[in-house]
Design an enzyme around this catalytic site. Structure first.
Site, short mmCIF file in Angstrom:
data_model
loop_
_atom_site.label_atom_id
_atom_site.label_comp_id
_atom_site.label_asym_id
_atom_site.label_seq_id
_atom_site.Cartn_x
_atom_site.Cartn_y
_atom_site.Cartn_z
N GLY A 56 0.81 -1.21 0.00
CA GLY A 56 0.00 0.00 0.00
C GLY A 56 0.85 1.26 0.00
O GLY A 56 2.09 1.20 0.00
N ARG A 91 -0.19 -11.50 1.19
CA ARG A 91 -0.97 -12.49 0.45
C ARG A 91 -0.28 -12.98 -0.81
O ARG A 91 -0.65 -14.03 -1.35
CB ARG A 91 -2.34 -11.89 0.07
CG ARG A 91 -3.23 -11.64 1.26
CD ARG A 91 -4.51 -10.93 0.86
NE ARG A 91 -4.28 -9.52 0.57
CZ ARG A 91 -5.26 -8.63 0.40
NH1 ARG A 91 -6.50 -9.03 0.47
NH2 ARG A 91 -4.98 -7.37 0.16
N ARG A 92 0.68 -12.22 -1.30
CA ARG A 92 1.34 -12.61 -2.55
C ARG A 92 2.78 -12.14 -2.55
O ARG A 92 3.13 -11.18 -1.87
CB ARG A 92 0.60 -12.01 -3.75
CG ARG A 92 0.53 -10.47 -3.73
CD ARG A 92 -0.30 -9.94 -4.87
NE ARG A 92 -0.47 -8.50 -4.79
CZ ARG A 92 0.40 -7.61 -5.26
NH1 ARG A 92 1.53 -8.03 -5.82
NH2 ARG A 92 0.16 -6.31 -5.18
N GLY A 144 -4.93 -2.98 4.84
CA GLY A 144 -6.33 -2.60 4.72
C GLY A 144 -6.81 -2.70 3.30
O GLY A 144 -6.03 -2.87 2.37
N TYR A 177 -17.04 2.95 8.01
CA TYR A 177 -15.57 2.94 7.91
C TYR A 177 -14.94 3.36 9.24
O TYR A 177 -14.04 2.68 9.75
CB TYR A 177 -15.13 3.88 6.79
CG TYR A 177 -13.63 4.04 6.66
CD1 TYR A 177 -12.87 3.12 5.95
CD2 TYR A 177 -12.97 5.12 7.25
CE1 TYR A 177 -11.49 3.26 5.83
CE2 TYR A 177 -11.59 5.27 7.13
CZ TYR A 177 -10.87 4.34 6.42
OH TYR A 177 -9.51 4.49 6.31
N LYS A 233 -12.79 1.13 12.03
CA LYS A 233 -11.46 1.52 12.48
C LYS A 233 -11.42 1.64 14.01
O LYS A 233 -10.44 1.26 14.66
CB LYS A 233 -11.04 2.84 11.83
CG LYS A 233 -10.79 2.75 10.34
CD LYS A 233 -9.62 1.82 10.02
CE LYS A 233 -9.30 1.80 8.54
NZ LYS A 233 -8.20 0.86 8.20
N LEU A 240 -4.51 11.59 3.26
CA LEU A 240 -3.19 11.12 2.86
C LEU A 240 -2.84 11.65 1.48
O LEU A 240 -3.62 11.51 0.54
CB LEU A 240 -3.15 9.59 2.84
CG LEU A 240 -3.29 8.90 4.20
CD1 LEU A 240 -3.43 7.39 4.01
CD2 LEU A 240 -2.11 9.21 5.10
N ARG A 276 -9.26 7.27 -6.51
CA ARG A 276 -10.23 7.34 -5.43
C ARG A 276 -10.90 8.71 -5.50
O ARG A 276 -10.32 9.72 -5.12
CB ARG A 276 -9.56 7.14 -4.07
CG ARG A 276 -8.79 5.84 -3.99
CD ARG A 276 -8.28 5.57 -2.61
NE ARG A 276 -7.44 4.39 -2.57
CZ ARG A 276 -6.99 3.84 -1.45
NH1 ARG A 276 -7.29 4.36 -0.28
NH2 ARG A 276 -6.22 2.77 -1.48
#
Length: 217
Positions: free
Chosen positions: A5, A29-30, A70, A120, A124, A147, A155
């Site tokens: 991320g 995960r990868r 996340g 959301y 959190k 951010l 986004r």
């Protein structure tokens, strides 16, 4: 965790140049192919987050954990979002604690509140509460505001926020936003500090302050 991320990527870049940590392990995960020669040498442990009980060994013998893990809430339904952001994070943190990890740094969000009407922010807040129950010797929760990062995915909400807040960001950069690089710097710099507080909530302004400490040295 969460090394692919925006914040996680910056964490890796900083750690690659920091001799404080003698070993860095990436859990995800990868497998990711890196160009940086230092990152290429780091161990990557690939886990199935839906069956974390099979990966207890992968979470053993760490001193400090960094988690910027996340999902993108706009791309998944609420049930999936909670599973990824809450369940995966908490189960991983529990395994890390059981494996000897005493210090944990987690990227949350401004406005996190378990009683919030916004799903959301409610999630959190529940993550923060669940992490506190694990009872790390030291838990640091970071609550950045908007951010600032170059993302591969678009986004719209975040883009609109940056557009409308641009004058404020320019005139008062610590008020409503923070570059992801500074969040990462704050996490690393804070991990080198001693603290008597078992749980630290690090707000946006404090993230800005912590990010500058290394530059002064």
């Amino acid at each position: 965790m969460g090394y692919t991320g925006a914040v996680g990527t910056e964490l890796l870049n900083i750690l690659a140049k920091d001799s404080t940590f003698h070993k860095v392990v990436l859990i995800g995960r990868r497998k990711v192919e890196f160009d940086d020669p230092v990152l290429k040498t780091w161990e990557q442990r690939i886990v199935d987050f839906d069956h974390l009980s099979k990966h207890t060994e992968d979470f053993k013998n760490f001193d400090i954990g960094f988690c910027s893990f996340g999902s993108i809430s706009s791309k998944v339904d609420n049930q999936t979002f909670r599973k990824i952001d809450h369940d995966y994070v908490i189960e991983s943190a529990m395994l890390a604690k059981e494996g000897g990890c005493e210090e944990y740094h987690y990227v949350s969000s401004v406005g996190a509140n378990k009683n919030s009407m916004i799903f959301y922010l409610k999630t959190k807040g529940e993550i923060e509460e669940s992490l506190a129950r694990i009872r790390f010797k030291r838990l640091c929760v970071y609550r950045p505001k908007v951010l600032i990062a170059e993302r591969n995915d678009f986004r719209i909400a975040e883009s609109l926020s940056k557009f409308f807040l641009k004058p404020v960001i320019v005139l008062a950069p610590t008020a409503l936003s923070i570059p992801v690089l500074d969040v990462a710097r704050a996490m690393i710099n804070n991990s080198k500090k001693s603290s008597i507080e078992a749980i630290e909530i690090v707000d946006n302004a404090t993230c800005h302050q912590l990010s500058k400490e290394e530059k002064k040295n």
